[in-house]
Design a protein around this motif. Structure first.
Motif, PDB file in Angstrom:
ATOM      1  N   MET A   1       0.835  -1.202   0.000  1.00 32.47           N
ATOM      2  CA  MET A   1       0.000   0.000   0.000  1.00 32.47           C
ATOM      3  C   MET A   1       0.876   1.261   0.000  1.00 32.47           C
ATOM      4  SD  MET A   1      -3.104   1.249   0.210  1.00 32.47           S
ATOM      5  CE  MET A   1      -4.001   2.641   0.764  1.00 32.47           C
ATOM      6  N   ASN A  20       7.266   4.508   6.246  1.00 33.54           N
ATOM      7  CA  ASN A  20       7.865   3.289   6.810  1.00 33.54           C
ATOM      8  C   ASN A  20       8.448   3.531   8.199  1.00 33.54           C
ATOM      9  OD1 ASN A  20       7.258   1.382   4.850  1.00 33.54           O
ATOM     10  ND2 ASN A  20       9.093   1.831   3.657  1.00 33.54           N
ATOM     11  N   ARG A  24       2.384   2.555  12.259  1.00 33.05           N
ATOM     12  CA  ARG A  24       1.002   2.518  11.754  1.00 33.05           C
ATOM     13  C   ARG A  24       0.957   2.374  10.235  1.00 33.05           C
ATOM     14  NH1 ARG A  24      -0.956   8.162  13.906  1.00 33.05           N
ATOM     15  NH2 ARG A  24       1.172   8.597  13.204  1.00 33.05           N
ATOM     16  N   SER A  26       2.233   0.333   8.007  1.00 34.09           N
ATOM     17  CA  SER A  26       2.075  -0.972   7.354  1.00 34.09           C
ATOM     18  C   SER A  26       0.619  -1.427   7.259  1.00 34.09           C
ATOM     19  CB  SER A  26       2.902  -2.027   8.079  1.00 34.09           C
ATOM     20  OG  SER A  26       2.486  -2.131   9.425  1.00 34.09           O
ATOM     21  N   SER A  27      -0.241  -0.927   8.131  1.00 34.62           N
ATOM     22  CA  SER A  27      -1.636  -1.375   8.104  1.00 34.62           C
ATOM     23  C   SER A  27      -2.618  -0.248   7.779  1.00 34.62           C
ATOM     24  CB  SER A  27      -2.006  -1.992   9.463  1.00 34.62           C
ATOM     25  OG  SER A  27      -1.854  -1.015  10.486  1.00 34.62           O
ATOM     26  N   ALA A  28      -2.118   0.915   7.423  1.00 33.08           N
ATOM     27  CA  ALA A  28      -2.998   2.072   7.208  1.00 33.08           C
ATOM     28  C   ALA A  28      -3.606   2.090   5.810  1.00 33.08           C
ATOM     29  CB  ALA A  28      -2.209   3.358   7.431  1.00 33.08           C
ATOM     30  N   ASP A  29      -4.824   2.628   5.734  1.00 30.10           N
ATOM     31  CA  ASP A  29      -5.428   2.914   4.442  1.00 30.10           C
ATOM     32  C   ASP A  29      -4.941   4.299   3.994  1.00 30.10           C
ATOM     33  OD1 ASP A  29      -6.812   4.683   6.076  1.00 30.10           O
ATOM     34  OD2 ASP A  29      -8.776   3.775   5.739  1.00 30.10           O
TER      35      ASP A  29
END
Length: 142
Positions: A1, A20, A24, A26-29
């Motif tokens: 993403m 990076n 947060r 790695s899993s954020a929209d």
């Protein structure tokens, strides 16, 4: 993403690096990525204000320009960042874009106040770049 999103910004490497560096990321929209970058704007504004305060003591000849910059960075912290966070949280990205754009404008205006002899150039350029990357991501939400 993060890679896919950052490819749509004006500075892929800066974007990836900033996102990076936050757990947060790695899993954020997309909205979450924008919020992370708004946090980075806030941290940089605080760092710049601290630098301005330190320069007040050792560079009295820059008192006026430093005072103007102090006001501009306080505006970023007290108006632009809260506006962007609230807008992103409430799903109104247009207002988030306004706050992010203004952070870059405030940094530019600060820099111009020194008439080419700014001790804050690296910090103001960083703010302009982060604001530009953040704006690109916020625009993906429009």
């Amino acid at each position: 993403m993060i890679d896919r999103t950052c490819k749509e910004t004006p500075d892929f490497n800066l974007c990836v690096s900033l996102l990076n560096s936050d757990p947060r990321g790695s899993s954020a929209d997309t909205s979450g990525l924008a919020l992370i970058l708004v946090d980075k704007i806030k941290v940089l504004a605080i760092k710049t204000l601290n630098e301005i305060n330190g320069l007040h003591k050792i560079r009295p000849e820059l008192k006026h320009a430093l005072g103007e910059c102090s006001r501009k960075y306080k505006t970023i912290l007290q108006a632009d960042v809260p506006e962007a966070i609230e807008a992103l949280t409430k799903g109104v990205p247009k207002f988030a874009e306004d706050g992010v754009i203004d952070a870059g404008v405030e940094a530019s205006a600060c820099e111009e106040g020194f008439k080419g002899k700014s001790p804050l150039t690296s910090l103001t350029k960083s703010m302009q770049k982060i604001s530009s990357v953040t704006r690109a991501i916020v625009r993906m939400l429009l």
